[in-house]
Motif scaffolding. Structure first.
Motif, mmCIF file in Angstrom:
data_model
loop_
_atom_site.group_PDB
_atom_site.id
_atom_site.type_symbol
_atom_site.label_atom_id
_atom_site.label_comp_id
_atom_site.label_asym_id
_atom_site.label_seq_id
_atom_site.Cartn_x
_atom_site.Cartn_y
_atom_site.Cartn_z
ATOM 1 N N ASN A 10 119.093 0.953 116.407
ATOM 2 C CA ASN A 10 117.687 1.283 116.174
ATOM 3 C C ASN A 10 117.172 0.451 115.003
ATOM 4 O O ASN A 10 117.474 0.737 113.844
ATOM 5 C CB ASN A 10 117.531 2.775 115.882
ATOM 6 C CG ASN A 10 116.085 3.188 115.800
ATOM 7 O OD1 ASN A 10 115.378 2.800 114.867
ATOM 8 N ND2 ASN A 10 115.644 3.977 116.758
ATOM 9 N N ARG A 11 116.397 -0.569 115.293
ATOM 10 C CA ARG A 11 115.888 -1.493 114.276
ATOM 11 C C ARG A 11 114.995 -0.776 113.268
ATOM 12 O O ARG A 11 115.061 -1.046 112.076
ATOM 13 C CB ARG A 11 115.135 -2.641 114.980
ATOM 14 C CG ARG A 11 114.446 -3.632 114.070
ATOM 15 C CD ARG A 11 115.275 -4.250 112.967
ATOM 16 N NE ARG A 11 116.539 -4.793 113.357
ATOM 17 C CZ ARG A 11 117.510 -5.093 112.475
ATOM 18 N NH1 ARG A 11 117.345 -4.908 111.184
ATOM 19 N NH2 ARG A 11 118.652 -5.573 112.876
ATOM 20 N N ARG A 12 114.148 0.148 113.718
ATOM 21 C CA ARG A 12 113.244 0.869 112.806
ATOM 22 C C ARG A 12 114.051 1.642 111.749
ATOM 23 O O ARG A 12 113.692 1.664 110.574
ATOM 24 C CB ARG A 12 112.345 1.819 113.599
ATOM 25 C CG ARG A 12 111.382 2.563 112.706
ATOM 26 C CD ARG A 12 110.393 3.388 113.518
ATOM 27 N NE ARG A 12 109.528 4.117 112.615
ATOM 28 C CZ ARG A 12 109.443 5.439 112.572
ATOM 29 N NH1 ARG A 12 110.144 6.179 113.391
ATOM 30 N NH2 ARG A 12 108.642 6.031 111.723
ATOM 31 N N LEU A 13 115.121 2.237 112.182
ATOM 32 C CA LEU A 13 115.984 2.986 111.270
ATOM 33 C C LEU A 13 116.553 2.059 110.194
ATOM 34 O O LEU A 13 116.521 2.377 109.002
ATOM 35 C CB LEU A 13 117.111 3.619 112.085
ATOM 36 C CG LEU A 13 117.958 4.690 111.460
ATOM 37 C CD1 LEU A 13 117.129 5.889 111.037
ATOM 38 C CD2 LEU A 13 119.027 5.117 112.451
ATOM 39 N N LEU A 14 117.051 0.903 110.594
ATOM 40 C CA LEU A 14 117.630 -0.046 109.636
ATOM 41 C C LEU A 14 116.570 -0.647 108.721
ATOM 42 O O LEU A 14 116.780 -0.773 107.517
ATOM 43 C CB LEU A 14 118.369 -1.159 110.385
ATOM 44 C CG LEU A 14 119.514 -0.722 111.298
ATOM 45 C CD1 LEU A 14 120.149 -1.932 111.955
ATOM 46 C CD2 LEU A 14 120.536 0.103 110.546
ATOM 47 N N ASP A 15 115.430 -1.008 109.293
ATOM 48 C CA ASP A 15 114.361 -1.616 108.498
ATOM 49 C C ASP A 15 113.802 -0.663 107.449
ATOM 50 O O ASP A 15 113.265 -1.106 106.429
ATOM 51 C CB ASP A 15 113.218 -2.089 109.402
ATOM 52 C CG ASP A 15 113.576 -3.325 110.205
ATOM 53 O OD1 ASP A 15 114.605 -3.967 109.905
ATOM 54 O OD2 ASP A 15 112.835 -3.638 111.157
ATOM 55 N N SER A 16 113.935 0.627 107.677
ATOM 56 C CA SER A 16 113.383 1.606 106.730
ATOM 57 C C SER A 16 114.074 1.563 105.367
ATOM 58 O O SER A 16 113.559 2.107 104.398
ATOM 59 C CB SER A 16 113.466 3.024 107.306
ATOM 60 O OG SER A 16 114.804 3.488 107.307
ATOM 61 N N ALA A 17 115.221 0.904 105.272
ATOM 62 C CA ALA A 17 115.939 0.811 103.991
ATOM 63 C C ALA A 17 115.253 -0.149 103.015
ATOM 64 O O ALA A 17 115.366 0.022 101.796
ATOM 65 C CB ALA A 17 117.375 0.350 104.229
ATOM 66 N N ARG A 18 114.546 -1.142 103.552
ATOM 67 C CA ARG A 18 113.921 -2.151 102.686
ATOM 68 C C ARG A 18 112.921 -1.524 101.726
ATOM 69 O O ARG A 18 112.088 -0.712 102.118
ATOM 70 C CB ARG A 18 113.219 -3.204 103.527
ATOM 71 C CG ARG A 18 114.179 -4.264 103.990
ATOM 72 C CD ARG A 18 113.447 -5.398 104.648
ATOM 73 N NE ARG A 18 113.566 -5.131 106.082
ATOM 74 C CZ ARG A 18 112.713 -5.503 106.996
ATOM 75 N NH1 ARG A 18 111.642 -6.171 106.676
ATOM 76 N NH2 ARG A 18 112.900 -5.221 108.259
ATOM 77 N N GLY A 19 113.045 -1.887 100.455
ATOM 78 C CA GLY A 19 112.109 -1.413 99.444
ATOM 79 C C GLY A 19 112.351 0.024 98.996
ATOM 80 O O GLY A 19 111.541 0.589 98.268
#
Length: 109
Positions: A10-19
């Protein structure tokens, strides 16, 4: 021979870590800040890790670059890494729920 397991991605899940802040928080290692935070996957087979395959995306902790390096390459005992990873995983999941990235429909009354 058993059925081949399909990894959860799940890309959205992983991308949510940024920032976001580091949730791994390894004492004496953590950089703090949010600039280098990524989704650090579990390194254990029970979470879907296999040769040439990352663990399922649901088994990650938000980690700064230093904590991520410690988890993947550090010389700490496996038991210590597991303990700190699972603490970070719990904190990460709580944040994901609070931020609305993960929604638990029908759970709240």
């Amino acid at each position: 021979m058993g059925l081949k397991r399909r990894p959860i991605r799940n890309r959205r899940l992983l991308d949510s870590a940024r920032g976001r802040p580091c949730e791994l928080r390894v004492p004496g290692v953590c950089q703090g800040g949010t600039e280098t935070t990524v989704a650090a996957h579990s390194n254990w087979s029970e979470d879907g890790k296999a040769a040439g395959q990352k663990a399922d995306d649901i088994f990650h902790a938000r980690a700064c670059a230093a904590c991520h390096r410690w988890l993947d390459e550090g010389s700490a005992p496996d038991a210590e890494k597991r303990e700190l990873f699972h603490r970070g995983l719990k904190r990460t999941w709580r944040r994901l729920i609070d931020e609305g990235v993960i929604q638990l429909e029908g759970v709240w009354s």
